[in-house]
Design a protein around this motif. Sequence first.
Motif, PDB file in Angstrom:
ATOM      1  N   VAL A  29       4.210   2.309   8.279  1.00  0.00           N
ATOM      2  CA  VAL A  29       4.456   0.961   8.790  1.00  0.00           C
ATOM      3  C   VAL A  29       4.389  -0.047   7.642  1.00  0.00           C
ATOM      4  N   SER A  30       5.422  -0.871   7.510  1.00  0.00           N
ATOM      5  CA  SER A  30       5.439  -1.957   6.532  1.00  0.00           C
ATOM      6  C   SER A  30       6.335  -3.063   7.069  1.00  0.00           C
ATOM      7  N   GLY A  31       5.761  -4.237   7.342  1.00  0.00           N
ATOM      8  CA  GLY A  31       6.481  -5.277   8.049  1.00  0.00           C
ATOM      9  C   GLY A  31       7.579  -5.932   7.236  1.00  0.00           C
ATOM     10  N   LEU A  32       8.638  -6.346   7.918  1.00  0.00           N
ATOM     11  CA  LEU A  32       9.683  -7.137   7.283  1.00  0.00           C
ATOM     12  C   LEU A  32       9.204  -8.568   7.092  1.00  0.00           C
ATOM     13  N   TRP A  33       8.895  -9.244   8.182  1.00  0.00           N
ATOM     14  CA  TRP A  33       8.325 -10.590   8.126  1.00  0.00           C
ATOM     15  C   TRP A  33       6.831 -10.570   8.442  1.00  0.00           C
ATOM     16  N   VAL A  34       6.422  -9.783   9.419  1.00  0.00           N
ATOM     17  CA  VAL A  34       5.040  -9.800   9.904  1.00  0.00           C
ATOM     18  C   VAL A  34       4.219  -8.789   9.095  1.00  0.00           C
ATOM     19  N   GLU A  35       3.317  -9.268   8.296  1.00  0.00           N
ATOM     20  CA  GLU A  35       2.513  -8.416   7.418  1.00  0.00           C
ATOM     21  C   GLU A  35       1.653  -7.459   8.227  1.00  0.00           C
ATOM     22  N   GLU A  36       1.699  -6.183   7.864  1.00  0.00           N
ATOM     23  CA  GLU A  36       0.864  -5.191   8.539  1.00  0.00           C
ATOM     24  C   GLU A  36      -0.575  -5.273   8.022  1.00  0.00           C
ATOM     25  N   ALA A  37      -1.524  -4.681   8.738  1.00  0.00           N
ATOM     26  CA  ALA A  37      -2.939  -4.836   8.417  1.00  0.00           C
ATOM     27  C   ALA A  37      -3.468  -3.775   7.459  1.00  0.00           C
ATOM     28  N   TYR A  38      -2.654  -2.795   7.072  1.00  0.00           N
ATOM     29  CA  TYR A  38      -3.139  -1.699   6.238  1.00  0.00           C
ATOM     30  C   TYR A  38      -3.181  -2.101   4.767  1.00  0.00           C
ATOM     31  N   ASN A  39      -4.329  -1.926   4.137  1.00  0.00           N
ATOM     32  CA  ASN A  39      -4.455  -2.168   2.711  1.00  0.00           C
ATOM     33  C   ASN A  39      -3.940  -0.972   1.920  1.00  0.00           C
ATOM     34  N   GLN A  40      -3.746  -1.193   0.621  1.00  0.00           N
ATOM     35  CA  GLN A  40      -3.256  -0.135  -0.246  1.00  0.00           C
ATOM     36  C   GLN A  40      -4.346   0.889  -0.562  1.00  0.00           C
ATOM     37  N   GLU A  41      -3.924   2.175  -0.639  1.00  0.00           N
ATOM     38  CA  GLU A  41      -4.842   3.237  -1.010  1.00  0.00           C
ATOM     39  C   GLU A  41      -5.263   3.085  -2.470  1.00  0.00           C
ATOM     40  N   PRO A  75      15.435  -7.894  14.948  1.00  0.00           N
ATOM     41  CA  PRO A  75      15.549  -6.439  15.030  1.00  0.00           C
ATOM     42  C   PRO A  75      15.928  -5.891  13.664  1.00  0.00           C
ATOM     43  N   GLY A  76      15.377  -4.718  13.320  1.00  0.00           N
ATOM     44  CA  GLY A  76      15.663  -4.165  12.012  1.00  0.00           C
ATOM     45  C   GLY A  76      15.402  -2.675  11.942  1.00  0.00           C
ATOM     46  N   VAL A  77      15.660  -2.104  10.769  1.00  0.00           N
ATOM     47  CA  VAL A  77      15.473  -0.676  10.535  1.00  0.00           C
ATOM     48  C   VAL A  77      15.024  -0.472   9.090  1.00  0.00           C
ATOM     49  N   GLN A  78      14.168   0.520   8.878  1.00  0.00           N
ATOM     50  CA  GLN A  78      13.739   0.944   7.550  1.00  0.00           C
ATOM     51  C   GLN A  78      13.941   2.444   7.432  1.00  0.00           C
ATOM     52  N   VAL A  79      14.303   2.899   6.236  1.00  0.00           N
ATOM     53  CA  VAL A  79      14.410   4.333   5.968  1.00  0.00           C
ATOM     54  C   VAL A  79      13.737   4.632   4.639  1.00  0.00           C
ATOM     55  N   LEU A 114      11.982   5.417  -2.246  1.00  0.00           N
ATOM     56  CA  LEU A 114      12.236   4.016  -1.965  1.00  0.00           C
ATOM     57  C   LEU A 114      12.342   3.811  -0.459  1.00  0.00           C
ATOM     58  N   VAL A 115      11.950   2.625  -0.004  1.00  0.00           N
ATOM     59  CA  VAL A 115      12.050   2.287   1.417  1.00  0.00           C
ATOM     60  C   VAL A 115      12.875   1.011   1.552  1.00  0.00           C
ATOM     61  N   PRO A 116      14.192   1.133   1.689  1.00  0.00           N
ATOM     62  CA  PRO A 116      15.017  -0.038   1.972  1.00  0.00           C
ATOM     63  C   PRO A 116      15.021  -0.346   3.463  1.00  0.00           C
ATOM     64  N   GLY A 117      15.326  -1.588   3.775  1.00  0.00           N
ATOM     65  CA  GLY A 117      15.405  -1.995   5.169  1.00  0.00           C
ATOM     66  C   GLY A 117      16.312  -3.195   5.319  1.00  0.00           C
ATOM     67  N   VAL A 118      16.728  -3.444   6.542  1.00  0.00           N
ATOM     68  CA  VAL A 118      17.572  -4.598   6.830  1.00  0.00           C
ATOM     69  C   VAL A 118      17.244  -5.103   8.230  1.00  0.00           C
ATOM     70  N   GLY A 119      17.292  -6.404   8.399  1.00  0.00           N
ATOM     71  CA  GLY A 119      17.053  -7.017   9.694  1.00  0.00           C
ATOM     72  C   GLY A 119      17.990  -8.196   9.902  1.00  0.00           C
ATOM     73  N   ALA A 143      21.208 -17.915  12.591  1.00  0.00           N
ATOM     74  CA  ALA A 143      21.110 -16.470  12.357  1.00  0.00           C
ATOM     75  C   ALA A 143      21.373 -16.199  10.888  1.00  0.00           C
ATOM     76  N   GLY A 144      21.085 -14.997  10.456  1.00  0.00           N
ATOM     77  CA  GLY A 144      21.294 -14.639   9.065  1.00  0.00           C
ATOM     78  C   GLY A 144      21.053 -13.164   8.855  1.00  0.00           C
ATOM     79  N   VAL A 145      20.625 -12.813   7.643  1.00  0.00           N
ATOM     80  CA  VAL A 145      20.346 -11.420   7.317  1.00  0.00           C
ATOM     81  C   VAL A 145      19.106 -11.377   6.444  1.00  0.00           C
TER      82      VAL A 145
END
Length: 295
Positions: free
Chosen positions: A80-92, A251-255, A264-269, A281-283
């Motif tokens: 899990v890694s948020g596009l706009w909304v920061e996730e709560a997990y810290n880095q290992e 709405p978005g997707v990450q791979v 690498l983890v690219p994503g688009v929303g 609207a935008g990208v």
Amino acid sequence: MRSVQALLLALLLSAALPAAAQRAPAARTAPPSSPSRAGSRLSSAPDPRLGLRGAPGAVPGLPARPAAARKEDEEFQIEVSGLWVEEAYNQEAGVLQQTVRGAAGEDGWTVEVEQEWPILSERHQLSLEVEAGGDGVEAVGAGYRLLVLGGDDEPLTLSPGIAVEYPMDSGDVEFQALLPLAVQVAENWTANALGAVNLTVEEEEKREWFAGGSLFWRARPYANLIVEAVYTRGDSPFPGDGQVESAYVLPGVQVAVPVGGLHLVPGVGVPVGFGPSRGRAGVMLYLSTEVGFGR
């Protein structure tokens, strides 16, 4: 179109920065010895594609998946890694995450480059950030987060933090208090919530706030489908909004994509405005990777 091309160029250049690191682990993916944050490992939990317990692919009347394919699924799982909304997990410990987020619309574009550094352990995290737009570098900032509850593989994770930002144009220092929360609601489903309050130090104090939520579904071991919603009072997260209040659903997707020694983890929303931002609207483009250090 030119602003979108500039965003794509910035994302591609950022991907090349960590490529020289030879000891890089999989970006936001689970190490072979532990489950991913987005759900349990396929070898010890129901197969998320089949909804059955036991060995992945063990369906009556169908051949079992080859061992090599099962091993690849186990070692290659996006987190899990948020596009706009920061996730709560810290880095290992020993792992640096580098993230680029870019947003473009009819009124302009912005790019945010962020690094997240663990301080000795996952409990403490330092972040460094640079924001740029059509006029060049717009702001620099730094933040700290403390993991007070949960963490990897826990049903509930909470990591409050503080941050400071220096806008280059105004010179007014901005302070921020934020509270990210992550909940594993079901197998392969994670919900995030983020609340933040900003205080700008200038001749007149200015307070702003941000509230957002997101839902992640790990549709495949290497892919997340995402829906995020944000509401702000003050500066909008979307460039050129120009509104005192703004509201967007994204709405978005990450791979997760293996490139050499990196994942690498690219994503688009696609941010779509509603309420005070209706009709806009935008990208949004996203790219992250992780690099090992001190190992």
